[in-house]
Design a protein around this motif. Structure first.
Motif, PDB file in Angstrom:
ATOM      1  N   TYR A  19      27.970  51.068  42.809  1.00 29.55           N
ATOM      2  CA  TYR A  19      27.132  50.005  42.010  1.00 29.55           C
ATOM      3  C   TYR A  19      28.278  49.388  41.102  1.00 29.55           C
ATOM      4  O   TYR A  19      28.835  50.236  40.217  1.00 29.55           O
ATOM      5  N   LEU A  20      28.570  48.028  41.435  1.00 27.91           N
ATOM      6  CA  LEU A  20      29.500  47.319  40.429  1.00 27.91           C
ATOM      7  C   LEU A  20      30.815  48.166  40.245  1.00 27.91           C
ATOM      8  O   LEU A  20      31.234  48.197  39.049  1.00 27.91           O
ATOM      9  N   GLY A  21      31.299  48.585  41.372  1.00 34.10           N
ATOM     10  CA  GLY A  21      32.847  49.072  41.201  1.00 34.10           C
ATOM     11  C   GLY A  21      32.683  50.579  40.847  1.00 34.10           C
ATOM     12  O   GLY A  21      33.888  51.139  40.751  1.00 34.10           O
ATOM     13  N   GLY A  27      26.277  49.117  28.777  1.00 34.68           N
ATOM     14  CA  GLY A  27      25.800  50.426  29.002  1.00 34.68           C
ATOM     15  C   GLY A  27      25.730  50.748  30.415  1.00 34.68           C
ATOM     16  O   GLY A  27      26.814  50.690  31.203  1.00 34.68           O
ATOM     17  N   CYS A  28      24.433  51.126  30.839  1.00 28.24           N
ATOM     18  CA  CYS A  28      24.530  51.524  32.446  1.00 28.24           C
ATOM     19  C   CYS A  28      24.432  50.162  33.259  1.00 28.24           C
ATOM     20  O   CYS A  28      23.420  49.689  32.814  1.00 28.24           O
ATOM     21  N   PRO A  29      25.231  49.793  33.829  1.00 31.73           N
ATOM     22  CA  PRO A  29      25.314  48.547  34.610  1.00 31.73           C
ATOM     23  C   PRO A  29      24.268  48.336  35.248  1.00 31.73           C
ATOM     24  O   PRO A  29      23.829  47.119  35.859  1.00 31.73           O
ATOM     25  N   GLY A  36      29.754  43.310  47.389  1.00 35.30           N
ATOM     26  CA  GLY A  36      30.463  43.009  46.380  1.00 35.30           C
ATOM     27  C   GLY A  36      30.562  44.176  45.406  1.00 35.30           C
ATOM     28  O   GLY A  36      31.202  44.045  44.357  1.00 35.30           O
ATOM     29  N   CYS A  37      29.991  45.332  45.919  1.00 36.75           N
ATOM     30  CA  CYS A  37      30.198  46.402  44.863  1.00 36.75           C
ATOM     31  C   CYS A  37      31.651  47.011  44.730  1.00 36.75           C
ATOM     32  O   CYS A  37      31.826  48.061  44.193  1.00 36.75           O
ATOM     33  N   GLY A  38      32.587  46.478  45.727  1.00 40.49           N
ATOM     34  CA  GLY A  38      34.001  47.301  45.624  1.00 40.49           C
ATOM     35  C   GLY A  38      34.240  47.998  47.021  1.00 40.49           C
ATOM     36  O   GLY A  38      35.321  48.818  46.783  1.00 40.49           O
TER      37      GLY A  38
END
Ligand SMILES: Nc1ncnc2c1ncn2[C@@H]1O[C@H](COP(=O)(O)OP(=O)(O)OP(=O)(O)O)[C@@H](O)[C@H]1O
Ligand SMILES: [Mg+2]
Length: 328
Positions: A225-227, A281-283, A52-54
């Protein structure tokens, strides 16, 4: 000498407008968020990160299958939007995880591999070029007139590889190419991909949950990480001296090659955050054992730290140059 990277993602983003319930308003999901990548000719760029991180969304943008909502994908410096689908397909080809869904079940293997040649008007008398490529990827000629349903998973993936290579592309985007296969077959397909790379001077983008495979095949690695890319370095650098706490946790975890299962236990306490509501901030800060107050409020830019690019407040440095996402 041309100093442009062969393939480049230039601040690419992709958002999806989604509805999380019948009567809920639509919200915006940032699947890929301002990613810079530069892939040199002959390199193998590994892309890793949790489910799911893209990664696949980024792969589809590199292939021209999904348009970026912001930024551009460039081939030899040219925006691929200006190239046209056919011209792009001659140079950039995919190999996906599940070849079955993309192989027409009613056509013979030889005609499936011949199709790209037909589309581009390339002479292929008696399907000879297709049959030669099928032999090159290790399929016996007797299978050329079978249909995909009569083949094993590994054989089907060989068909998908033959179809991707029959036009002699420069770049192959592999998205989990071995994850659906039995472990013993995975190694055979990996060896085949490495041999073909040498033989046809290919450049690969290689997405995998299996870090051992990435370490084996990639020359460079980008960790998502998260896109976003949170660390990028040469493979040797990244595996021997990971800088980002997320990369460190990823390398320390026991990884599964099953994409559906993601990365099971990273010892991070919290699960992967909801991409619809990313942390401030930092995801990564809610899962990070080094988190400082600054991490909750400010997102660190991807910045050069010696031989790596790292997005982390533990390493305060000057921001990277726009195309510096792949240090040499
Ligand atoms: N067509 C789409 N419409 C809406 N959301 C999407 C679409 N494609 C992907 N997403 C969302 O975008 C995010 C990134 O998805 P993507 O498939 O790129 O992840 P991934 O890193 O490839 O994951 P995996 O390792 O499981 O294959 C996910 O939250 C996913 O649900
Ligand atoms: Mg994916």
């Amino acid at each position: 000498m041309n100093s442009l990277p062969l393939l480049q993602a230039d601040a690419v983003s992709r958002q999806f407008s989604i509805r999380s319930g019948m009567f809920r308003p639509r919200s915006t999901l940032h699947a890929v968020n301002g990613v810079d990548l530069a892939v040199e000719r002959g390199a193998v760029l590994g892309i890793v990160g949790e489910s799911g991180c893209g990664k696949s969304t980024l792969a589809r943008m590199l292939l021209g299958l999904t348009p970026p909502t912001e930024g551009a994908v460039r081939l030899d410096g040219q925006d691929i939007r200006g190239l046209g689908r056919r011209a792009l397909a001659r140079r950039v080809q995919p190999i996906f995880q599940d070849p079955y869904s993309s192989l027409n079940p009613r056509r013979s293997i030889a005609s499936i591999v011949s199709l790209p040649l037909e589309v581009h008007g390339i002479d292929n008398p008696g399907q000879r070029k297709a049959i030669e490529m099928l032999e090159r990827v290790g399929l016996p000629p007797r299978l050329a007139h079978n249909t995909p349903g009569q083949l094993s998973g590994g054989q089907r993936q060989r068909v998908a590889i033959a179809r991707a290579l029959v036009m002699h592309p420069e770049i192959v985007i592999c998205d989990e190419p071995t994850s659906a296969l039995d472990v013993s077959v995975q190694a055979q397909i990996m060896n085949l991909l490495m041999d073909l790379r040498r033989e046809f001077n290919l450049t690969y983008v290689f997405i995998s949950h299996n870090l051992a495979v990435v370490e084996h095949i990639a020359t460079h690695v980008a960790v998502m990480y998260l896109g976003r890319v949170v660390e990028s370095a040469s493979t040797a650098q990244l595996f021997h001296d990971p800088r980002h706490p997320y990369t460190q946790a990823l390398l320390a975890s026991v990884l599964t090659p099953e994409p559906g299962l993601g990365i099971p236990d990273m010892g991070l306490g919290l699960s992967f955050p909801d991409p619809l509501h990313p942390p401030s901030g930092c995801p990564f800060h809610p899962r990070c054992q080094h988190a400082m107050p600054l991490c909750k409020t400010e997102r660190p830019p991807l910045a050069r730290r010696e031989q790596a690019l790292v997005a982390c407040h533990l390493y305060p440095t000057a921001p990277s140059s726009p195309n510096g996402a792949q240090p040499s």
